[in-house]
Enzyme design. Structure first.
Site, PDB file in Angstrom:
ATOM      1  N   ASP A   7      22.386   6.696  19.491  1.00 40.94           N
ATOM      2  CA  ASP A   7      20.946   6.926  19.606  1.00 40.94           C
ATOM      3  C   ASP A   7      20.708   7.836  20.801  1.00 40.94           C
ATOM      4  O   ASP A   7      21.595   8.030  21.639  1.00 40.94           O
ATOM      5  CB  ASP A   7      20.216   5.588  19.806  1.00 40.94           C
ATOM      6  CG  ASP A   7      18.723   5.775  19.994  1.00 40.94           C
ATOM      7  OD1 ASP A   7      18.103   6.457  19.150  1.00 40.94           O
ATOM      8  OD2 ASP A   7      18.155   5.284  20.991  1.00 40.94           O
ATOM      9  N   SER A   8      19.487   8.321  20.917  1.00 41.38           N
ATOM     10  CA  SER A   8      19.114   9.142  22.069  1.00 41.38           C
ATOM     11  C   SER A   8      19.121   8.337  23.364  1.00 41.38           C
ATOM     12  O   SER A   8      19.148   8.916  24.446  1.00 41.38           O
ATOM     13  CB  SER A   8      17.702   9.700  21.847  1.00 41.38           C
ATOM     14  OG  SER A   8      16.796   8.632  21.631  1.00 41.38           O
ATOM     15  N   TYR A  39      15.075  12.535  22.409  1.00 40.25           N
ATOM     16  CA  TYR A  39      15.463  13.470  21.355  1.00 40.25           C
ATOM     17  C   TYR A  39      14.227  13.908  20.537  1.00 40.25           C
ATOM     18  O   TYR A  39      14.255  14.941  19.878  1.00 40.25           O
ATOM     19  CB  TYR A  39      16.460  12.811  20.386  1.00 40.25           C
ATOM     20  CG  TYR A  39      17.911  12.799  20.849  1.00 40.25           C
ATOM     21  CD1 TYR A  39      18.276  13.075  22.169  1.00 40.25           C
ATOM     22  CD2 TYR A  39      18.927  12.490  19.940  1.00 40.25           C
ATOM     23  CE1 TYR A  39      19.607  13.043  22.565  1.00 40.25           C
ATOM     24  CE2 TYR A  39      20.262  12.468  20.327  1.00 40.25           C
ATOM     25  CZ  TYR A  39      20.596  12.743  21.641  1.00 40.25           C
ATOM     26  OH  TYR A  39      21.917  12.709  22.019  1.00 40.25           O
ATOM     27  N   GLY A  40      13.197  13.070  20.568  1.00 41.82           N
ATOM     28  CA  GLY A  40      12.031  13.293  19.699  1.00 41.82           C
ATOM     29  C   GLY A  40      11.236  14.540  20.012  1.00 41.82           C
ATOM     30  O   GLY A  40      10.374  14.937  19.229  1.00 41.82           O
ATOM     31  N   CYS A  70      19.159   6.816  15.582  1.00 42.25           N
ATOM     32  CA  CYS A  70      18.023   7.611  16.063  1.00 42.25           C
ATOM     33  C   CYS A  70      17.406   8.387  14.897  1.00 42.25           C
ATOM     34  O   CYS A  70      18.087   9.189  14.249  1.00 42.25           O
ATOM     35  CB  CYS A  70      18.523   8.589  17.121  1.00 42.25           C
ATOM     36  SG  CYS A  70      17.242   9.666  17.756  1.00 42.25           S
ATOM     37  N   GLU A 150       9.249   1.268  26.318  1.00 40.47           N
ATOM     38  CA  GLU A 150      10.271   1.250  27.378  1.00 40.47           C
ATOM     39  C   GLU A 150       9.727   0.626  28.653  1.00 40.47           C
ATOM     40  O   GLU A 150      10.465   0.040  29.439  1.00 40.47           O
ATOM     41  CB  GLU A 150      10.811   2.669  27.619  1.00 40.47           C
ATOM     42  CG  GLU A 150      11.567   3.154  26.416  1.00 40.47           C
ATOM     43  CD  GLU A 150      12.522   4.301  26.687  1.00 40.47           C
ATOM     44  OE1 GLU A 150      12.577   4.798  27.808  1.00 40.47           O
ATOM     45  OE2 GLU A 150      13.205   4.700  25.718  1.00 40.47           O
ATOM     46  N   CYS A 182      10.890   5.228  13.988  1.00 38.24           N
ATOM     47  CA  CYS A 182      11.354   5.475  15.360  1.00 38.24           C
ATOM     48  C   CYS A 182      11.967   4.169  15.865  1.00 38.24           C
ATOM     49  O   CYS A 182      11.431   3.083  15.599  1.00 38.24           O
ATOM     50  CB  CYS A 182      10.176   5.894  16.237  1.00 38.24           C
ATOM     51  SG  CYS A 182      10.594   6.010  17.987  1.00 38.24           S
ATOM     52  N   THR A 183      13.065   4.307  16.569  1.00 39.92           N
ATOM     53  CA  THR A 183      13.812   3.122  17.029  1.00 39.92           C
ATOM     54  C   THR A 183      12.973   2.120  17.813  1.00 39.92           C
ATOM     55  O   THR A 183      13.275   0.927  17.820  1.00 39.92           O
ATOM     56  CB  THR A 183      14.946   3.583  17.968  1.00 39.92           C
ATOM     57  OG1 THR A 183      14.419   4.555  18.886  1.00 39.92           O
ATOM     58  CG2 THR A 183      16.098   4.151  17.195  1.00 39.92           C
ATOM     59  N   HIS A 184      11.939   2.630  18.493  1.00 38.74           N
ATOM     60  CA  HIS A 184      11.186   1.757  19.401  1.00 38.74           C
ATOM     61  C   HIS A 184      10.123   0.905  18.707  1.00 38.74           C
ATOM     62  O   HIS A 184       9.704  -0.113  19.237  1.00 38.74           O
ATOM     63  CB  HIS A 184      10.497   2.611  20.469  1.00 38.74           C
ATOM     64  CG  HIS A 184      11.426   3.248  21.449  1.00 38.74           C
ATOM     65  ND1 HIS A 184      12.507   4.018  21.064  1.00 38.74           N
ATOM     66  CD2 HIS A 184      11.448   3.220  22.813  1.00 38.74           C
ATOM     67  CE1 HIS A 184      13.136   4.453  22.146  1.00 38.74           C
ATOM     68  NE2 HIS A 184      12.516   3.976  23.214  1.00 38.74           N
TER      69      HIS A 184
END
Ligand code: DGL
Length: 270
Positions: A7-8, A39-40, A70, A150, A182-184
């Site tokens: 992932d980023s 990365y986005g 990612c 985050e 999106c991963t988050h």
């Protein structure tokens, strides 16, 4: 079978967490490119270069299969990675589209939220258009949600306000499914569900890709996949670590892990 996940940064830990839950016996190596995150916001060419380097790092560390956790990297680089390496490659986009199309039927409406790179890539439009031309896709980039997650503001009023603003255009549009691209976003799934309203199915790609990997490993090697008497070794590499990193990692993983710093992780320059 050693699972390599990249992932980023730390977001892909949502995917690693599901993989560890479904496949505790499998060894896993994680690489998060915290030195070059996000990365986005990057161009396609840069994402391809980073993704190739990240994949190479995982293979050099013994990965048998690659999981692109990612979305931004997956939307730009999946085909190139498949062409370049022989290892099986899984990514977060295809299994999410599979589920979204199940919910949408032949003529429904699918929503997508993600980073600018993911939304701008057009891969969802192309894939949905090819597989279900009657399905309508609505998408929105929601870049501010990444730093809020985050920061650990998973239930904060500010996060609710910003999610509400991003998601307003989807309201009342009869969405059948919303892909958390999106991963988050899985960490604020509850807020997203609340703000989107209606009956839309919320698709969490971390669950979908973990299921796809689990099915594959069971089909390949049922005995080893079931060998839960022993936990496989897990290693977590990041390309940069700050004092805040451990806390963010804990938010994503729901527990403490030992993080290893790797410099440089990559064979090329950044
Ligand atoms: N991991 C990224 C993604 O899923 C989000 C964070 C970033 O922009 O690097 O697209």
């Amino acid at each position: 079978m050693k699972i390599g996940v990249f992932d980023s940064g730390v977001g892909g830990l949502t995917v690693a967490r599901e993989l560890m839950r479904l496949l505790p016996a499998q060894p896993l190596v994680y690489f998060g490119d915290t030195a070059r995150t996000p990365y986005g916001t990057k161009s396609r060419d840069t994402l391809i270069r980073y993704a190739l380097e990240d994949t190479r790092f995982l293979l050099e560390n013994g990965a048998d299969i690659i999981v692109i956790a990612c979305h931004s990297a997956a939307s730009a680089a999946t085909d190139v990675i498949r062409e370049e390496f022989r290892a099986p490659v899984f990514e977060v986009i295809t299994p999410s589209i599979d589920e979204a199309l199940k919910a949408a039927g032949p003529e429904g409406t699918v929503g997508l939220i993600g980073t600018r790179a993911t939304v701008a890539s057009g891969v969802y439009e192309a894939e949905i258009g090819r597989r279900a031309p009657g399905v309508r896709l609505m998408s929105a980039a929601c870049p501010l949600l990444v730093p809020l997650v985050e920061e650990g503001w998973l239930t904060a009023r500010e996060t609710r306000m910003i999610a509400s603003k991003y998601l307003r255009p989807f309201k009342g549009k009869g969405l059948d499914a919303l892909v958390l691209g999106c991963t988050h976003y899985p960490l604020i799934k509850r807020i997203i569900r609340e703000k989107i309203g209606g009956h839309a199915r919320i698709i969490d790609p971390s669950l979908e890709v973990a299921r796809a990997v689990s099915d594959y490993i069971h089909a390949q090697d049922h005995e080893s996949a079931e060998g839960s008497f022993k936990n496989g070794e897990k290693r977590f590499f990041l390309s940069d670590i700050t004092p805040a990193t451990q806390k963010i990692v804990e938010n994503f993983l729901g527990g403490r892990v030992h993080i290893e710093k790797v410099t440089p992780p990559c064979t090329g320059s950044s």
